[in-house]
Design a protein around this motif. Structure first.
Motif, mmCIF file in Angstrom:
data_model
loop_
_atom_site.group_PDB
_atom_site.id
_atom_site.type_symbol
_atom_site.label_atom_id
_atom_site.label_comp_id
_atom_site.label_asym_id
_atom_site.label_seq_id
_atom_site.Cartn_x
_atom_site.Cartn_y
_atom_site.Cartn_z
ATOM 1 N N GLY A 14 1.564 -6.087 4.757
ATOM 2 C CA GLY A 14 1.250 -7.086 5.457
ATOM 3 C C GLY A 14 0.508 -6.954 6.740
ATOM 4 O O GLY A 14 -0.171 -7.856 7.052
ATOM 5 N N SER A 15 0.665 -5.607 7.399
ATOM 6 C CA SER A 15 0.074 -5.520 8.683
ATOM 7 C C SER A 15 -1.540 -5.014 8.266
ATOM 8 O O SER A 15 -2.274 -5.602 9.042
ATOM 9 C CB SER A 15 0.669 -4.323 9.162
ATOM 10 N N LEU A 16 -1.858 -4.476 7.178
ATOM 11 C CA LEU A 16 -3.279 -4.243 7.193
ATOM 12 C C LEU A 16 -3.814 -5.516 6.660
ATOM 13 O O LEU A 16 -5.037 -6.024 7.035
ATOM 14 C CB LEU A 16 -3.251 -3.361 5.403
ATOM 15 N N LEU A 17 -3.274 -6.601 5.867
ATOM 16 C CA LEU A 17 -3.879 -7.819 5.455
ATOM 17 C C LEU A 17 -4.105 -8.361 6.676
ATOM 18 O O LEU A 17 -5.295 -9.010 7.195
ATOM 19 C CB LEU A 17 -2.915 -8.542 4.579
ATOM 20 N N VAL A 47 1.078 10.148 0.292
ATOM 21 C CA VAL A 47 -0.313 10.561 -0.169
ATOM 22 C C VAL A 47 -1.032 9.366 -0.532
ATOM 23 O O VAL A 47 -0.492 8.522 -0.857
ATOM 24 C CB VAL A 47 0.115 11.358 -1.589
ATOM 25 N N MET A 48 -2.193 9.406 0.105
ATOM 26 C CA MET A 48 -3.232 8.350 -0.069
ATOM 27 C C MET A 48 -4.499 8.798 -0.971
ATOM 28 O O MET A 48 -5.033 9.747 -0.922
ATOM 29 C CB MET A 48 -3.805 7.991 1.325
ATOM 30 N N GLU A 49 -4.767 7.830 -1.997
ATOM 31 C CA GLU A 49 -5.950 7.734 -2.602
ATOM 32 C C GLU A 49 -7.138 7.600 -1.705
ATOM 33 O O GLU A 49 -7.052 7.140 -0.763
ATOM 34 C CB GLU A 49 -5.948 6.923 -3.773
ATOM 35 N N LYS A 50 -8.245 8.180 -2.159
ATOM 36 C CA LYS A 50 -9.453 8.178 -1.713
ATOM 37 C C LYS A 50 -9.791 6.575 -1.284
ATOM 38 O O LYS A 50 -10.365 6.332 -0.096
ATOM 39 C CB LYS A 50 -10.483 8.662 -2.422
ATOM 40 N N ASN A 51 -9.712 5.702 -2.153
ATOM 41 C CA ASN A 51 -9.890 4.284 -1.823
ATOM 42 C C ASN A 51 -8.989 3.677 -0.556
ATOM 43 O O ASN A 51 -9.577 2.762 0.129
ATOM 44 C CB ASN A 51 -9.986 3.434 -3.190
ATOM 45 N N ALA A 52 -7.818 4.114 -0.604
ATOM 46 C CA ALA A 52 -6.877 3.733 0.371
ATOM 47 C C ALA A 52 -7.317 4.166 1.773
ATOM 48 O O ALA A 52 -7.287 3.312 2.502
ATOM 49 C CB ALA A 52 -5.525 4.032 0.379
ATOM 50 N N ASP A 54 -10.281 4.965 2.588
ATOM 51 C CA ASP A 54 -11.554 4.145 2.804
ATOM 52 C C ASP A 54 -11.468 2.920 3.252
ATOM 53 O O ASP A 54 -12.115 2.380 4.292
ATOM 54 C CB ASP A 54 -12.598 4.113 1.664
ATOM 55 N N LEU A 55 -10.461 2.343 2.883
ATOM 56 C CA LEU A 55 -10.127 0.845 3.106
ATOM 57 C C LEU A 55 -9.677 0.779 4.680
ATOM 58 O O LEU A 55 -10.149 0.100 5.475
ATOM 59 C CB LEU A 55 -8.967 0.321 2.237
ATOM 60 N N ALA A 300 -0.224 -1.028 -3.103
ATOM 61 C CA ALA A 300 -0.041 -2.072 -2.109
ATOM 62 C C ALA A 300 -1.671 -2.508 -1.509
ATOM 63 O O ALA A 300 -2.026 -3.394 -1.204
ATOM 64 C CB ALA A 300 0.956 -1.674 -0.940
ATOM 65 N N PHE A 301 -2.163 -1.171 -1.163
ATOM 66 C CA PHE A 301 -3.641 -1.350 -0.607
ATOM 67 C C PHE A 301 -4.490 -1.938 -1.617
ATOM 68 O O PHE A 301 -5.431 -2.429 -1.144
ATOM 69 C CB PHE A 301 -4.159 0.219 0.058
ATOM 70 N N ALA A 302 -4.430 -1.634 -2.723
ATOM 71 C CA ALA A 302 -5.536 -2.190 -3.837
ATOM 72 C C ALA A 302 -5.032 -3.527 -3.911
ATOM 73 O O ALA A 302 -6.057 -4.434 -4.007
ATOM 74 C CB ALA A 302 -5.094 -1.314 -5.170
ATOM 75 N N ASP A 303 -3.933 -4.005 -3.745
ATOM 76 C CA ASP A 303 -3.700 -5.506 -3.742
ATOM 77 C C ASP A 303 -4.457 -6.038 -2.500
ATOM 78 O O ASP A 303 -4.911 -7.066 -2.810
ATOM 79 C CB ASP A 303 -2.206 -5.967 -3.654
#
Ligand code: FAD
Ligand code: DHB
Length: 394
Positions: A14-17, A47-52, A54-55, A300-303
């Motif tokens: 919610g906070s990222l959106l 643990v964060m994926e690279k795409n998360a 980068d976002l 969650a970040f991918a969504d």
């Protein structure tokens, strides 16, 4: 009152959106059941994926993350007290990043606060209605008084126990669920790193994991029963069990002060649709994975990447093509993440009632993984994260 987007939940989703929409001038309001301090203090993913990552950077909230996170080029796998390194960086050119979820929420809620964004803490949503109407209605409780507002869209980012999914009529969205007879006993420890990367251990006594939050803070887990009594686990018993599952010739786990103990039962759950009329579901509200593989926060970040791209396109270009695909795209990715987390859980844990044949086959599967490069490439791609279908234009 009417707002374009009403967001339920000020967790990572919610906070990222809210932050991304604000960057493009799209107004939203965020309802959060708990206090800000509570949300920021919750010890969860690490643990964060690279795409998360980068976002967060693209959204302009990656400064501290880039300074303070730790990059890991692979993982280590233990098979009954033998250790094997899988080098993701060498295999596919991408590793993973260690940065606690509590830091992610501090960065996001801090950014929203710095611009005076409308985040209503300690304000639970009690219902959502008119999902298929011209506008959707949110009912919430502010200072003990029940109030309503309407919105163009509601985003249910309120976790597994939230109000958004509960507002659906029976059968409104198809759902799938699996519970496991397993739990993870987690500890936070003040100690230096015992290994430079996370260490996933298969052992006849049960799974164990060594991870970390910073060079000084280690995070460790032991497979236990899902109804385990934490009281029965003294610090000494925990360390002895970790040593028994992880130890090997010439390597010792570094002990330190345990400053938190917790227990998480393992569960898989997901929705087959992530949209119902004017309501979108994102993050844990739509899917839960067992933690083996660290996919919760990343999914969650991918969504949010696809949903924010869709909402930005809708409001700035009067084009709903991405928004209309959100549910399908989110579910397509999430079902693969579910499969990975479920398969990884099956690979590493000792399930009650299994016999020596089944355990030997589990071990053989891991032996194949640590010796076959093709198997490692496939594993590395999944562990480091599947692509995001759309990115918000920022
Ligand atoms: P949440 O973080 O759950 O946020 C939802 C927010 O909505 C909360 O702040 C909640 O207070 C609020 N809310 C709920 N109901 C209402 C309401 N009615 N009205 C208003 N607000 C409401 N993932 C990993 O990758 N690795 C891990 O090690 C790991 N460990 C975990 C341990 C635990 C105990 C749990 C529960 C989860 C763990 N996860 C882990 C998963 C990861 O933390 C989640 O995937 C991530 O928090 C999802 O973010 P979210 O914003 O979708 O949901
Ligand atoms: C954590 C790390 C992992 O690699 C994982 O699979 C689950 C949890 C953690 O650091 O909390």
């Amino acid at each position: 009152m009417h707002v374009p987007v009403a967001i339920i939940g000020a967790g990572p989703s919610g906070s990222l959106l809210a932050w991304i929409l604000r960057q493009r001038g799209i107004e939203s309001i965020v309802f959060e059941n708990r206090s800000r301090a509570y949300v920021e203090g919750r010890i969860r993913a690490g643990v964060m994926e690279k795409n998360a990552v980068d976002l967060m950077i693209r959204a302009g909230v990656g400064e501290r993350l880039q300074k303070e996170s730790m990059y890991q080029r692979g993982v280590e796998v233990g098979i009954n007290n033998t250790h094997h390194f899988i080098d993701f960086e060498k295999l596919i050119g991408v590793g993973v990043t260690v940065y606690g979820q509590s830091e992610v929420t501090k960065d996001l809620l801090g950014a929203l606060d710095s611009v005076g964004h409308n985040v209503l803490y300690e304000t639970p949503v009690t219902g959502v209605s008119d999902h298929h109407g011209d506008k959707i209605t949110v009912t919430y409780e502010e200072g003990g008084v029940e109030k309503t507002l309407t919105a163009d869209f509601v985003v249910g980012a309120d976790g597994y126990h939230g109000a958004s999914r509960k507002s659906l009529p029976e059968g409104g969205i198809r759902m799938h669920e699996k519970t496991y007879p397993l739990g993870w006993l987690g500890i936070m420890v003040k100690a230096p790193q015992s290994k430079p990367v996370a260490f996933f251990t298969y052992h006849d006594r049960g799974f164990a994991l060594l991870s970390m939050r910073s060079p000084e803070i280690q995070r460790l887990y032991l497979q236990v029963a899902n109804d385990e009594n934490l009281e029965e686990w003294s610090d000494d018993r925990i360390w002895d069990e970790l040593d028994a599952r992880m130890g090997t010739e010439g390597w010792e786990l570094i002990r330190g002060e345990i400053f938190q103990k917790d227990l998480a039962p393992l569960r898989s759950f997901f929705c087959e649709e992530q949209r119902y009329g004017r309501m979108f579901l994102a993050g844990d509200a739509a899917h839960i994975v067992p933690p083996t593989g660290a996919k919760g926060l990343n999914s969650a970040f991918a969504d949010i990447s696809v949903l924010s791209a869709g909402l930005i396109q809708h409001y700035t270009k009067d084009d709903s093509s991405i928004l209309d695909q959100y549910s399908r795209l989110a579910v397509e990715r999430n079902v693969q993440t579910q499969r990975f987390s479920w398969a990884n859980t099956a690979k590493y844990h000792i399930f009650p009632g299994t016999n020596s044949f089944e355990r030997r086959m589990q071990q053989a599967e891991l032996e194949y993984l640590v010796t076959d490069e093709t198997a490692q490439i496939s594993y590395a791609k999944q562990h480091t994260g599947l692509p995001f279908a759309y990115w918000p234009e920022l």
